[in-house]
Design a protein around this motif. Sequence first.
Motif, mmCIF file in Angstrom:
data_model
loop_
_atom_site.group_PDB
_atom_site.id
_atom_site.type_symbol
_atom_site.label_atom_id
_atom_site.label_comp_id
_atom_site.label_asym_id
_atom_site.label_seq_id
_atom_site.Cartn_x
_atom_site.Cartn_y
_atom_site.Cartn_z
ATOM 1 N N ASN A 222 0.915 -1.008 -0.103
ATOM 2 C CA ASN A 222 0.011 0.173 0.149
ATOM 3 C C ASN A 222 0.911 1.258 0.050
ATOM 4 O OD1 ASN A 222 -2.607 -1.303 0.041
ATOM 5 N ND2 ASN A 222 -2.375 -1.506 2.291
ATOM 6 N N ARG A 223 1.934 1.282 0.659
ATOM 7 C CA ARG A 223 2.768 2.302 0.697
ATOM 8 C C ARG A 223 3.382 2.663 -0.747
ATOM 9 N NH1 ARG A 223 7.387 1.096 4.748
ATOM 10 N NH2 ARG A 223 8.090 2.978 3.727
ATOM 11 N N LEU A 224 3.781 1.404 -1.326
ATOM 12 C CA LEU A 224 4.497 1.411 -2.622
ATOM 13 C C LEU A 224 3.556 2.096 -3.541
ATOM 14 C CD1 LEU A 224 6.305 -2.085 -2.648
ATOM 15 C CD2 LEU A 224 7.321 0.492 -2.578
ATOM 16 N N ARG A 225 2.129 2.001 -3.355
ATOM 17 C CA ARG A 225 1.235 2.248 -4.439
ATOM 18 C C ARG A 225 1.136 3.888 -4.131
ATOM 19 N NH1 ARG A 225 -2.961 0.191 -2.494
ATOM 20 N NH2 ARG A 225 -2.693 -1.749 -3.750
ATOM 21 N N GLU A 226 1.238 4.446 -3.103
ATOM 22 C CA GLU A 226 1.383 5.738 -2.801
ATOM 23 C C GLU A 226 2.302 6.440 -3.199
ATOM 24 O OE1 GLU A 226 -1.251 7.831 -1.685
ATOM 25 O OE2 GLU A 226 -2.298 5.884 -1.805
ATOM 26 N N LEU A 227 3.536 5.853 -3.108
ATOM 27 C CA LEU A 227 4.842 6.461 -3.829
ATOM 28 C C LEU A 227 4.974 6.400 -5.202
ATOM 29 C CD1 LEU A 227 7.663 4.482 -1.583
ATOM 30 C CD2 LEU A 227 7.035 6.977 -1.703
ATOM 31 N N ASN A 228 4.181 5.463 -5.947
ATOM 32 C CA ASN A 228 4.128 5.182 -7.173
ATOM 33 C C ASN A 228 3.506 6.418 -8.119
ATOM 34 O OD1 ASN A 228 3.483 2.439 -9.645
ATOM 35 N ND2 ASN A 228 5.017 3.985 -9.765
ATOM 36 N N LYS A 229 2.577 6.989 -7.145
ATOM 37 C CA LYS A 229 1.744 8.155 -7.850
ATOM 38 C C LYS A 229 2.645 9.431 -8.138
ATOM 39 C CE LYS A 229 -2.559 6.877 -5.412
ATOM 40 N NZ LYS A 229 -3.663 7.565 -4.343
ATOM 41 N N SER A 230 3.828 9.298 -7.551
ATOM 42 C CA SER A 230 4.821 10.582 -7.567
ATOM 43 C C SER A 230 6.276 10.349 -8.285
ATOM 44 C CB SER A 230 4.775 11.455 -6.567
ATOM 45 O OG SER A 230 5.356 10.670 -5.387
ATOM 46 N N THR A 231 6.380 8.947 -8.128
ATOM 47 C CA THR A 231 7.843 8.607 -8.721
ATOM 48 C C THR A 231 7.823 7.149 -9.157
ATOM 49 O OG1 THR A 231 10.046 8.437 -8.153
ATOM 50 C CG2 THR A 231 8.609 7.417 -6.533
ATOM 51 N N GLY A 232 8.646 6.649 -9.861
ATOM 52 C CA GLY A 232 8.808 5.611 -10.596
ATOM 53 C C GLY A 232 9.370 4.705 -9.658
ATOM 54 N N LEU A 233 9.296 3.285 -9.867
ATOM 55 C CA LEU A 233 9.683 2.408 -8.799
ATOM 56 C C LEU A 233 10.515 1.373 -9.409
ATOM 57 C CD1 LEU A 233 6.247 1.397 -6.959
ATOM 58 C CD2 LEU A 233 8.094 3.108 -6.247
ATOM 59 N N ILE A 234 11.620 0.924 -8.966
ATOM 60 C CA ILE A 234 12.493 0.018 -9.575
ATOM 61 C C ILE A 234 12.761 -1.150 -8.597
ATOM 62 C CG2 ILE A 234 14.930 -0.641 -10.079
ATOM 63 C CD1 ILE A 234 15.342 2.067 -11.125
ATOM 64 N N PHE A 235 12.068 -2.268 -8.852
ATOM 65 C CA PHE A 235 11.948 -3.371 -8.243
ATOM 66 C C PHE A 235 13.222 -4.051 -8.503
ATOM 67 C CE2 PHE A 235 7.288 -2.217 -8.497
ATOM 68 C CZ PHE A 235 6.774 -2.498 -7.076
ATOM 69 N N LEU A 236 13.891 -4.628 -7.293
ATOM 70 C CA LEU A 236 15.059 -5.549 -7.420
ATOM 71 C C LEU A 236 14.789 -6.878 -6.733
ATOM 72 C CD1 LEU A 236 17.952 -2.744 -7.261
ATOM 73 C CD2 LEU A 236 16.830 -3.810 -9.340
ATOM 74 N N PRO A 237 14.482 -7.897 -7.209
ATOM 75 C CA PRO A 237 13.820 -9.052 -6.456
ATOM 76 C C PRO A 237 14.990 -10.026 -6.309
ATOM 77 C CG PRO A 237 12.499 -8.926 -8.267
ATOM 78 C CD PRO A 237 13.689 -7.950 -8.497
ATOM 79 N N SER A 238 15.161 -10.875 -5.321
ATOM 80 C CA SER A 238 16.073 -11.909 -5.295
ATOM 81 C C SER A 238 15.588 -13.106 -6.308
ATOM 82 C CB SER A 238 15.938 -12.662 -3.882
ATOM 83 O OG SER A 238 14.442 -13.204 -3.685
ATOM 84 N N HIS A 239 16.398 -13.819 -6.756
ATOM 85 C CA HIS A 239 16.154 -14.499 -8.034
ATOM 86 C C HIS A 239 16.226 -16.171 -7.602
ATOM 87 C CE1 HIS A 239 15.012 -15.369 -11.932
ATOM 88 N NE2 HIS A 239 16.211 -15.331 -12.419
ATOM 89 N N ARG A 240 15.251 -16.654 -7.596
ATOM 90 C CA ARG A 240 15.283 -18.201 -7.180
ATOM 91 C C ARG A 240 14.675 -19.116 -8.179
ATOM 92 N NH1 ARG A 240 15.344 -18.411 -1.427
ATOM 93 N NH2 ARG A 240 16.698 -16.706 -0.800
ATOM 94 N N SER A 241 13.574 -18.536 -8.957
ATOM 95 C CA SER A 241 13.036 -19.421 -9.891
ATOM 96 C C SER A 241 12.643 -18.826 -11.320
ATOM 97 C CB SER A 241 11.643 -19.706 -9.360
ATOM 98 O OG SER A 241 10.863 -20.448 -10.444
ATOM 99 N N TYR A 242 12.591 -19.430 -12.306
ATOM 100 C CA TYR A 242 12.098 -18.981 -13.661
ATOM 101 C C TYR A 242 10.878 -17.931 -13.600
ATOM 102 C CZ TYR A 242 15.552 -21.579 -16.432
ATOM 103 O OH TYR A 242 16.732 -22.294 -16.835
ATOM 104 N N VAL A 243 9.762 -18.541 -12.550
ATOM 105 C CA VAL A 243 8.666 -17.941 -12.525
ATOM 106 C C VAL A 243 8.692 -16.632 -11.589
ATOM 107 C CG1 VAL A 243 7.361 -20.030 -13.129
ATOM 108 C CG2 VAL A 243 8.023 -19.530 -10.680
ATOM 109 N N ASP A 244 9.635 -16.266 -11.247
ATOM 110 C CA ASP A 244 9.611 -15.092 -10.220
ATOM 111 C C ASP A 244 9.164 -13.944 -10.897
ATOM 112 O OD1 ASP A 244 11.169 -16.340 -8.144
ATOM 113 O OD2 ASP A 244 13.078 -15.603 -8.858
#
Length: 747
Positions: A222-244
């Motif tokens: 929910n916090r990220l959704r509010e941030l996204n209204k005014s700035t771009g988001l860069i998601f940097l996930p851990s990588h465990r699977s092809y389906v991540d």
Amino acid sequence: MLAEVRTACELRAVSEWAEVQHPGAPVRSVREADLDSLADDTLLIPARVAWLPPVRKGERRVTMADVLVLSNPRRPVALTQPVIKRRRPDRLRVVQGEPATIADLRQRHAQNLAEGESFSAYVTVQAALSAERAERQIVGDRYKVPRLVAEQIGTSARFQAGAAKLAAELGRPAAVVVQEATDKMSTFVATQSRLMDDVFSSIFSNLHDRTWTVSVDLGTLNRLRELNKSTGLIFLPSHRSYVDPLVLSEVLRSHDFPPNLVLGGNNLAFWPVGPIARRAGMIFIRRKFGADPVYKFAMRSYLSFIVEKRFNLEWYIEGGRSRTGKLRKPMLGLLAYVVDAVEQLDDADVMIVPTSIVYDQLHEIGAMAKESAGGTKKPEGVGWLLKYAKAQRQYLGEARVRFGEPFSLRQALADAGEGPAKLDKVAFAVMDEINAATPISATSLAGFALLGARDRAYTAAEIETILAPLLDYIDRRDLPGPDPDLCRGIGLRRTLGVLHDAGVLTRFDGGPETVWSIAPDSHAVAAYYRNGALHHFVDRAIVELGLLAAAGGALAEDGSGELLPSAQHEALRIRDLLKFEFFFPAKEVFLHRLGAELDLMSPEWRTVNPDQAWTDRILREHGGSLVARRTLQPFFDAQLVVAESLVAAGTDTPIDKDTTLDECLGLGMQLALQSVVKSRDSVSRELYDAAYQLADNRHLITSDGIEDLAAGRQAWLDEVNVMRDRLTRIAAIEAEHFGEALRGVAR
């Protein structure tokens, strides 16, 4: 009114709407308007028709049935538009973009476009983009579509200037470099068709929908959704699977986020995945492109555009799936390009979102464990995809998506200061937040307990006894632990049963009680589950080794009698041995964390004289919750193998890394069979690679930077053996504690 329309029906719809909303305003198709003849104070209002899919099961969404009949409800053909307009008017909406005067547009055209570029062409692009932004308000914020990307980037003054500079450096004509960069950019720019986004989700959702129940951290989301209204988001996930990417995409889609542009390796761009995925926002890039300056320039320009336009971005900073279960070393190339964009664009910023994705079980672990042990990775293709999809039909428990604390990239760069380590500091902040957000699963703890077994099987009651102090430690640390009910009683038996069904454990039911043990040749798979939680225990493990050094009289040998400073020095020495395996903070923060661990073990440690008797007593009092052996044994075992290999090689023989790692796999297996190496899961090319990096960092590969290469290698081997001896003593304390505890279970 500038109508950005395709058909006569759409133009009529815009005209009818304008008569109500802007009476008297003339309506012109953007293709036919004579923009050059308009006065500077003329206000242009872009508008278009948004076609919506019919409501199906409570949601407007394209289905596979639409695809099979070659229909796109979001872009109906001209013949069907009047019918839809008449019979289903709810599917037609006219949207209005942000207006601008001719004067404003001419000023922006002069600032942003190369000399000679048509003003009409520029206004056409801007009108389309403005209408796209307005349409998002109708179709939902999940659709944030970067149209006409090639035209915008290739004709911008910044791109032209950058290409000219690169051309001068390469000694080539600027026009040739511009064309080559544009051509190469066209190989990876994603188009994000709404239809293909729906199709991609519909087709590939079967790879994860039936396999896991997905849980997510709703508060942070929910916090990220509010941030996204005014700035771009860069998601940097851990990588465990092809389906991540599929799991994260479904989470964001279901919570009305715009779809991410996802950077991925072009090894997955095979037909039919590649063509569909690219139109659904996947940016397929070369695995390596450092030797191609034009490709690098094209990629940097594209990422700069993404940052400037505030599109959400996603990539996997480890560069590939983890083969061991713990985070890999971050790859900094793409992060460096984004940093360049933020630093070069005035007031530009993005919010970095460290993201953890963890699975109770993964079909891929067996194959990755074989690769880590020296096996060859099978190439991806249609046949591979079909086999993978078939394996994904079985339910494998829960997939947990958690988010670390998001942070401003611009602020993180300012905090990092100047210098060559700036990028590393930002990357460390990402990895540290991913680790902090990564939950400990019940399967991780089961692997943690059973991999510590010494050539014996355990009953469920014995495993529960081993896990009890660990659960207490997790609770006291307020770590993101598992449901405790899955680690005791019926829940524990269910957890063990899951690992048995996956082939990780064996069970024997022929006696009065069922006993469990690691299946032959499955130690690496069990270690993968365990390693996902190891980072939560590393600080505690280092404290235990430091205390053990004090208890054995290994500290304060200078006669000063001050054990605390000496113990801190010892902790930093241990950290240095493990710096290519785990992510450690700066010295002051690291020592503060160790102090917090000591607070849990003995709150009075700050006011007492930590002599040998005191440290020995503390270790024995916590014999049931000691974690050093089960946490660090594989890594010091791997270092032993590499150090032995280097010592045996001598100083006159050139060292080839690949040859050395291959030889270490053989030596490691031999030492494991001889019980010299205590952990079978340490026989891993990835662990040997990290140990090799440590040796190289200490100048132990060649004689450059060290006076006596042979002595340096032997000193490292001796240092590793000291650590392994301490782990053996930790094992003895554990055995003493659990010997009594397990006898109590038997009684």
